[in-house]
Enzyme design. Structure first.
Site, PDB file in Angstrom:
ATOM      1  N   SER A   1      -6.351 -63.956   5.473  1.00 23.18           N
ATOM      2  CA  SER A   1      -5.753 -65.137   6.128  1.00 23.18           C
ATOM      3  C   SER A   1      -5.209 -66.131   5.103  1.00 23.18           C
ATOM      4  O   SER A   1      -4.119 -66.689   5.284  1.00 23.18           O
ATOM      5  CB  SER A   1      -6.759 -65.818   7.061  1.00 23.18           C
TER       6      SER A   1
ATOM      7  N   HIS B   1     -11.378 -58.391   9.291  1.00 22.30           N
ATOM      8  CA  HIS B   1     -11.420 -59.778   8.780  1.00 22.30           C
ATOM      9  C   HIS B   1     -12.118 -60.638   9.844  1.00 22.30           C
ATOM     10  O   HIS B   1     -13.244 -60.347  10.225  1.00 22.30           O
ATOM     11  CB  HIS B   1      -9.986 -60.198   8.443  1.00 22.30           C
TER      12      HIS B   1
ATOM     13  N   HIS C   1     -18.273 -56.228   2.088  1.00 22.56           N
ATOM     14  CA  HIS C   1     -17.305 -57.233   1.661  1.00 22.56           C
ATOM     15  C   HIS C   1     -16.466 -56.674   0.522  1.00 22.56           C
ATOM     16  O   HIS C   1     -16.961 -55.901  -0.297  1.00 22.56           O
ATOM     17  CB  HIS C   1     -17.988 -58.529   1.212  1.00 22.56           C
TER      18      HIS C   1
ATOM     19  N   ARG D   1     -23.035 -67.803   3.228  1.00 27.19           N
ATOM     20  CA  ARG D   1     -22.674 -68.357   4.540  1.00 27.19           C
ATOM     21  C   ARG D   1     -23.566 -67.753   5.620  1.00 27.19           C
ATOM     22  O   ARG D   1     -23.879 -68.414   6.610  1.00 27.19           O
ATOM     23  CB  ARG D   1     -21.187 -68.076   4.837  1.00 27.19           C
TER      24      ARG D   1
ATOM     25  N   ASP E   1     -19.826 -63.146   9.208  1.00 30.47           N
ATOM     26  CA  ASP E   1     -19.657 -62.803  10.626  1.00 30.47           C
ATOM     27  C   ASP E   1     -20.892 -62.167  11.254  1.00 30.47           C
ATOM     28  O   ASP E   1     -20.986 -62.066  12.475  1.00 30.47           O
ATOM     29  CB  ASP E   1     -18.460 -61.857  10.779  1.00 30.47           C
TER      30      ASP E   1
END
Ligand code: NMX
Ligand code: MLT
Length: 441
Positions: free
Chosen positions: A241, A271, A318, A327, A373
């Site tokens: 992105s 993504h 990843h 995160r 995610d």
């Protein structure tokens, strides 16, 4: 010129001179070598971009202008009575390169409130899509409809001087960020709440107001939104992105066009769409096993089944990270603090126990650990946001903070149109035989 713009200009003028001198003195230094495999395999590990706002370390995770997520949680201003950082502060940090004061953060909140008006034709464009359309399709359509408001596009058509590009880009970026919560909430309420829309509350911060317009008044959900909007904002420049926004922006496409392009990339399942895939995968597992609380052994079997069907385990792996994503950890900490007994959240933690050894045992996966995610959806479900197809829109609203501050920097540093060299396999074969050269510029 507003305070933020003035401060940015002072910083950018200084940096532009610094970069010019740096290139004059060191421009011909070699920064890395490229192997043929990298050319075929997603350019992994090739340093080819500048992005000032954040830097990713494979072992440690993301740092925004040098600050890790726990440091941001400690140092950035909070909402009254809250303990999570206000993303307005992260935006300031990414744009200006310094930690903001409380006053700076309140200033940004009020500027974004002032700029948040969304013209009616944007809602009409979203309404023109069938209710069955994916929320990311509605989101990108809304952003594209908003492009009519671009200051940069107008100024370019009038004949703006190159050295002033950054200024209308700055204004567009601020307007776009200010308007995104309204668009996101509109999509949510249209698709899932029978179009019963909620007007903005001008007294709330950017994330608090987003929570309010979505229809979630719980203070702890507002805190979750502040954390969510902070941790998803940026992940250096090479992710799909951010890179897409930067690439499209390099053609001097305005911030609306560039951001919409980036969001089309975010909508891919490898993504940003992975956040919906994670919850979908867990819901399907629960349904198949006929239990809300699958055991570790059951999860292991389900993971093996997923892999045997040639599918990825969503939320794991990843392209750059080689450890658990900080995160993910920040969200796990939030879960432990606010909702430790939630069965879905506990399943996410059991999946965290079960998946890495299995992925590791395959021998080919470079990172068996969870990414951002793997956790986000379960927290949203806890507060009642069960409509997982919407989750990537929230990721997108946050990502605007990083990619828009980067885009302002791109124009301030006068970065040129991006145009790497590509080759054909025929040329590669000739080159391997010594019959042809592969040349760049
Ligand atoms: N489950 C199963 N297989 C995997 C996974 C996974 N979670 N992760 C990587 N692999 C496979 C990958 O498909 C590839 O297989 P093959 O050689 O057959 O093509 C092999 O392992 C090597 O891949 P890597 O080099 O480890 O990973 P790569 O850098 O190519 O891809 C991701 C990174 C993130 C695309 C990949 O790990 C993945 O597909 N993960 C699941 C989707 C996901 O969670 N995406 C979200 C990423 C974070 N975000 O928000 O963007
Ligand atoms: C991101 O936040 O953009 C993802 O973790 C993907 C990436 O960094 O490649």
């Amino acid at each position: 010129m507003g305070i933020l713009k003035e401060r940015f200009k002072a910083k950018a003028d200084e940096s532009a001179v610094e970069v010019k001198n740096l290139l004059k003195e060191h421009g011909s230094k070699t920064i890395g070598e490229v192997q043929l495999s990298q050319v075929y395999q997603g350019m992994r590990g090739i340093t080819g971009l500048v992005s000032e706002t954040s830097l990713l370390d494979a072992q440690e995770g993301i740092r925004f202008r040098g600050y890790s997520i726990p440091e941001l949680q400690q140092k950035l201003p909070k909402a009254k009575g809250g303990s999570e950082p206000l993303p307005e502060g992260l935006f300031y940090l990414m744009l200006i390169g310094e930690l903001p004061t409380e006053e700076d953060v309140h200033h940004i909140s009020s500027v974004w409130q002032r700029r948040s008006h969304v013209p009616n034709h944007v809602f009409a464009a979203i309404d023109a899509l069938p209710i069955t359309a994916h929320p990311m399709t509605m989101f990108v359509s809304g952003i594209m409809a908003l492009q009519t408001e671009s200051n940069f596009a107008k100024r370019y058509a009038e004949g703006i001087n190159k050295k002033d590009y950054w200024e209308p880009i700055f204004d567009d970026a601020m307007d776009l960020i200010a308007r995104l919560p309204r668009i996101a909430a509109y999509i949510y309420r249209r698709k899932y709440k029978n179009s019963q829309h909620i007007q903005p509350n001008g007294l709330l911060d950017w994330s608090g107001n987003l929570a309010h317009m979505l229809g979630f008044e719980n203070e702890s959900f507002k805190e979750l939104m502040r954390l969510y909007m902070t941790i998803h904002a940026d992940h250096e420049g090479g992710n799909v992105s951010a890179h897409t926004t930067h690439l499209v922006g390099s053609a001097l496409s305005d911030p609306y066009l560039s951001f919409a392009a980036g969001m089309n990339g975010l909508a891919g399942p490898l993504h940003g769409l992975a956040n919906q895939e994670v919850v979908k995968w867990i819901f399907e597992m629960r349904e198949e096993l006929k239990t809300e609380t699958p055991s570790k052994e059951q999860i292991e079997e389900y993971v093996k089944k997923t892999l045997s069907e040639g599918k990825v385990v969503p939320g794991y792996g990843h392209a750059v990270l080689r450890k658990t994503d900080p995160r993910f950890t920040a969200q796990m900490d939030f879960g432990k603090k606010h909702l430790a007994d939630d069965p879905l959240v506990q399943t996410v933690w059991n999946v965290y126990d079960a998946v890495p050894p299995i992925l590791q045992s395959l021998g080919k996966i470079k990172n068996p650990w969870p990414n951002v995610d793997a956790h986000s959806g379960a927290l949203l479900v806890h507060y009642g946001m069960v409509e997982y197809e919407f989750y990537t829109v929230l990721f997108g609203v946050s990502r605007a903070l990083g990619v828009m501050s980067s885009l302002i920097w791109d124009r301030a540093l006068a970065l040129p149109i991006e145009r790497p060299k590509s080759v054909t396999t025929d040329l590669v074969k000739q080159w391997l035989k010594g019959e042809a050269e592969i040349w760049g510029e």
